[in-house]
Design a protein around this motif. Structure first.
Motif, PDB file in Angstrom:
ATOM      1  N   HIS A   1      -0.660  -4.684   3.649  1.00 13.86           N
ATOM      2  CA  HIS A   1      -1.784  -4.668   3.889  1.00 13.86           C
ATOM      3  C   HIS A   1      -2.019  -5.562   3.808  1.00 13.86           C
ATOM      4  CE1 HIS A   1      -4.713  -1.502   4.746  1.00 13.86           C
ATOM      5  NE2 HIS A   1      -4.017  -0.400   4.498  1.00 13.86           N
TER       6      HIS A   1
ATOM      7  N   HIS B   1      -5.111   3.163  12.602  1.00 14.67           N
ATOM      8  CA  HIS B   1      -3.596   2.596  11.642  1.00 14.67           C
ATOM      9  C   HIS B   1      -2.631   2.610  13.114  1.00 14.67           C
ATOM     10  CE1 HIS B   1      -0.426   2.710   8.851  1.00 14.67           C
ATOM     11  NE2 HIS B   1      -1.085   2.561   8.301  1.00 14.67           N
TER      12      HIS B   1
ATOM     13  N   THR C   1     -10.327   2.096   1.266  1.00 10.51           N
ATOM     14  CA  THR C   1     -10.447   1.589   3.299  1.00 10.51           C
ATOM     15  C   THR C   1     -10.860   3.048   4.288  1.00 10.51           C
ATOM     16  OG1 THR C   1      -8.176   0.967   3.821  1.00 10.51           O
ATOM     17  CG2 THR C   1      -9.422  -0.700   2.934  1.00 10.51           C
TER      18      THR C   1
ATOM     19  N   HIS D   1       4.144   0.276   2.636  1.00 11.38           N
ATOM     20  CA  HIS D   1       3.979  -0.817   3.491  1.00 11.38           C
ATOM     21  C   HIS D   1       2.585  -1.653   3.377  1.00 11.38           C
ATOM     22  CE1 HIS D   1       0.377   0.677   5.772  1.00 11.38           C
ATOM     23  NE2 HIS D   1       0.380   1.813   5.428  1.00 11.38           N
TER      24      HIS D   1
ATOM     25  N   TRP E   1       4.814   7.174   2.377  1.00  9.61           N
ATOM     26  CA  TRP E   1       5.405   5.747   2.451  1.00  9.61           C
ATOM     27  C   TRP E   1       5.134   4.855   2.034  1.00  9.61           C
ATOM     28  CZ3 TRP E   1       4.990   2.793   7.238  1.00  9.61           C
ATOM     29  CH2 TRP E   1       3.653   3.011   8.410  1.00  9.61           C
TER      30      TRP E   1
ATOM     31  N   HIS F   1      -7.006   6.472   9.619  1.00  8.16           N
ATOM     32  CA  HIS F   1      -6.030   6.874   8.227  1.00  8.16           C
ATOM     33  C   HIS F   1      -7.009   6.600   6.940  1.00  8.16           C
ATOM     34  CE1 HIS F   1      -3.867   6.515   4.819  1.00  8.16           C
ATOM     35  NE2 HIS F   1      -3.317   4.850   4.912  1.00  8.16           N
TER      36      HIS F   1
ATOM     37  N   HIS G   1       1.155  -1.143  -0.492  1.00  7.95           N
ATOM     38  CA  HIS G   1      -0.284   0.115   0.622  1.00  7.95           C
ATOM     39  C   HIS G   1       0.798   0.676   0.094  1.00  7.95           C
ATOM     40  CE1 HIS G   1      -2.752   3.417   1.353  1.00  7.95           C
ATOM     41  NE2 HIS G   1      -2.108   3.089   2.595  1.00  7.95           N
TER      42      HIS G   1
ATOM     43  N   HIS H   1      -9.218   3.303   8.141  1.00  7.54           N
ATOM     44  CA  HIS H   1      -8.829   2.423   9.433  1.00  7.54           C
ATOM     45  C   HIS H   1      -8.120   2.968  10.361  1.00  7.54           C
ATOM     46  CE1 HIS H   1      -4.666   1.519   7.780  1.00  7.54           C
ATOM     47  NE2 HIS H   1      -5.784   1.816   6.655  1.00  7.54           N
TER      48      HIS H   1
ATOM     49  N   HIS I   1       1.003   4.476   1.356  1.00  4.20           N
ATOM     50  CA  HIS I   1       0.038   5.722   2.242  1.00  4.20           C
ATOM     51  C   HIS I   1       0.548   6.412   1.977  1.00  4.20           C
ATOM     52  CE1 HIS I   1      -0.734   5.947   6.621  1.00  4.20           C
ATOM     53  NE2 HIS I   1      -0.164   7.569   6.386  1.00  4.20           N
TER      54      HIS I   1
ATOM     55  N   HIS J   1      -8.048   6.062   3.222  1.00  4.19           N
ATOM     56  CA  HIS J   1      -6.395   5.667   1.649  1.00  4.19           C
ATOM     57  C   HIS J   1      -7.495   7.181   0.423  1.00  4.19           C
ATOM     58  CE1 HIS J   1      -5.454   1.806   2.721  1.00  4.19           C
ATOM     59  NE2 HIS J   1      -5.051   1.968   3.313  1.00  4.19           N
TER      60      HIS J   1
HETATM   61 CU1  C2O Z   1      -0.686   3.093   6.124  1.00  2.00          CU
HETATM   62 CU2  C2O Z   1      -4.287   1.331   5.398  1.00  2.00          CU
HETATM   63  O1  C2O Z   1      -2.523   1.964   6.284  1.00  2.00           O
END
Ligand code: C2O
Ligand code: CU
Ligand code: CU
Length: 566
Positions: A185, A550, A546, A183, A181, A482, A143, A548, A145, A484
């Motif tokens: 998911h 974090h 999404t 990471h 960034w 957070h 993902h 959510h 971010h 998206h």
């Molecule tokens: Cu850094 Cu859905 O995340």
């Protein structure tokens, strides 16, 4: 109301925790690969820990790892020069002095260089092309971010790929210059994978950014320094330990060794000039209260940017809260320093507000079989040691980075007031939406529900503006929420705890970090935060994103919803 700290809880529930651990829920990451090293590992001894304890300024002797062009950890890559192959894999690296740590990392090869968790650097408007290759023994997906990309490129959990599979990314970077960034998911496994080491930075440039660099002589890895801050637990052999008791799943995993760019107790040699620090709180659950200290006094600094890039104007502050996944862009003015002076970047003590414990009555029967069991994941040989407990409580006061002034230099550049432009989202015709965060049993809920891959909680028409009023329950804990797909703006904070109100900068109760573009916002127990989101995009078709928490254990435990932009 009684506010029971994690440590108090651990003390009186010690017997319970141990009983659960014996069930095999405490799995060292090294145990997962079946490499035979898991058996017999123990938590760090107190002797070992004392040398790593970030409360002890004397421990800060390791040279901070810096991004560079030589490859290795944090190697800088021109992201427009792809396509790249990004391999998610196991990796062994020296993290604690003299010990090899089994980690997970993204490896990217360019020419004869191998980069680990590279820093991708790219101009706004350029295209990033990359292929994720998963050689882990479990599903994953990347993902990006904070980036405004279509959902296929966003790494929605439904796109997770298995071992041996690949996934193609190709998108144009539309975001403002800033520190973003990437990471993993995959649903239910994000926390342990990120904790294991899968995370890297993506730095976007635009004209405002280049002007600032020029103006202050900011150079990546030299005077423009990313700081990825992560708290972790280690065993006595130097491997990471990922605790997964129901209590860890419920509160989030808190570590007691603090890594900055993979370096414990780091030092950076500096000169008497202006430095930029791009801080990412890459912890799973620990909130930071960043400040600078010189000889026991607080040293003010400038906040110049947030998640979504530069502020309109610099803002002088003495501290900022930085929750998991949030970024702050800081300028530190060391022009008046002399050779030999030291300054510490630290996290000041604060009340972590674990009000969820007060809401739980006598805590005798946490539900098992929920989230905690999921972490066995890939693992055969979970270690049977007692669930490790962090020796650095949530909200503790500790150091992050020691700056040592090597020499005085002539530096006559001055910090500009105006940095960028910031257009408030037009909210005149905005649709309001109420969102509440709560707990039931030992599960965190958004509008009363848990994540269900097949359910979309909201449908939003492309191009509309909404105002989300996100209310956290009183018997709760802080949740870094957070979104998206879109950056948002914070309009208002109500009912904030005193430690947040103190940092208020306007009549809307906002703090300095609320003044920029955001993709993650921390909402304290009892607090309500209003944000504005413009759901305009140019992608073809419906987009499923999404929203959510974090705190990664919360996310994996289902504190996430799908929303569709139609
Ligand atoms: Cu850094 Cu859905 O995340
Ligand atoms: Cu994200
Ligand atoms: Cu949360």
């Amino acid at each position: 109301m009684r506010n029971i700290s994690r440590r108090d809880f651990t003390r009186y529930a010690g017997a319970l925790t141990l009983a659960l651990a014996m069930g095999g829920v405490g799995a060292s990451l090294s145990g997962c690969g079946g490499n035979g090293k898991a058996g017999g590992a123990r938590p760090l001894s107190s002797d070992q820990y004392n040398k790593l304890d970030p409360r002890n300024a004397g421990n800060f002797t390791m040279a901070l790892r810096l991004p560079g062009t030589e490859g290795g950890l944090l190697g800088v890559i021109d992201a427009a020069a792809g396509p790249f192959e990004v391999v998610a894999r196991r990796q062994s690296m020296e993290v604690l002095p003299g010990k090899a740590t089994d980690l997970l990392a993204y490896e990217v090869k360019t020419g004869d260089k191998a980069h680990l968790n590279p820093v991708f650097s790219i101009k706004r408007g350029a295209t990033l092309a990359a292929r994720l290759a998963n050689v882990l023994e479990e599903p994953t997906i990347v993902h990006w971010h904070g980036l405004h990309v279509d959902w296929r490129n966003d790494g929605h959990p439904s796109y997770a790929i298995g071992n041996g599979a690949t996934y193609e990314y190709r998108f144009t970077v539309q975001n403002r210059a800033g520190t973003y960034w990437y990471h993993p998911h995959p649903h239910g496994q994000t926390a342990r994978q990120a904790y294991g080491g899968l995370a890297g930075l993506l730095i976007v440039e635009d004209e405002d950014e280049l002007r600032l660099r020029e103006r202050l002589d900011l150079r990546m890895g030299v005077t423009d320094i990313p700081l990825v801050i992560q708290d972790r637990l280690f065993d006595d052999r130097g491997n990471l330990v990922y605790p997964s008791s129901p209590m860890d799943a419920f509160q989030g995993v808190i570590g007691d060794v603090i890594l900055v760019n993979g370096t414990p107790s780091p030092v950076l040699e500096v000169e008497s000039r202006v430095y930029r620090f791009r801080v990412l709180n890459g912890s799973n659950a620990r909130v930071l209260r960043l400040s600078l200290a010189k000889d026991g006094n607080r040293l003010p600094f400038y906040l110049i940017g947030t998640d979504g890039g530069l502020l309109a104007q610099r803002r002088q502050v003495e501290e900022v809260f930085v929750a998991p996944a949030e970024r702050v862009d800081l300028l530190v003015d060391l022009r008046s320093m002399n050779a030999g002076d030291t300054v510490f970047l630290k996290s000041r003590s604060f009340d972590p507000m674990h009000m969820e414990m007060a809401g739980m009555g006598d805590m005798t029967t946490p539900q098992s079989g929920g989230h905690g069991g999921g972490h066995g994941g890939t693992g055969g040989n979970a270690t049977q040691t007692a669930t490790p407990t962090s020796r650095l409580p949530d909200g503790a006061d500790f150091y992050l980075l020691k700056l040592t002034v090597r020499r005085r230099i002539a530096y006559d550049l001055s910090i500009p007031l105006e940095l960028s432009s910031f257009t408030p989202i037009d909210t005149k015709a905005a649709t309001p939406r109420a969102i509440n965060l709560s707990a039931s049993g030992m599960r965190w809920l958004i509008n009363g529900v848990q994540f269900d891959q097949a359910r979309e909680l909201f449908r939003i028409r492309t191009g509309t503006v909404e105002i989300w009023e996100i209310a956290n329950a009183t018997l709760s804990m802080p949740h870094p929420m957070h979104l998206h797909g879109f950056q948002f703006q914070v309009l208002e904070r109500r009912n904030s705890p005193a430690q947040v109100r103190e940092g208020g900068v306007d009549e809307h109760g906002r703090t300095a970090t609320d003044l920029g573009w955001k993709d993650t916002v921390l909402i304290w127990p009892g607090e309500t935060v209003k944000i504005a989101i413009d759901f305009s995009h140019q992608f073809t078709g419906d987009q499923l994103y999404t929203f959510h928490c974090h705190n990664l254990e919360h996310e994996d435990g289902g504190m996430m919803i799908n929303y569709r932009v139609v």
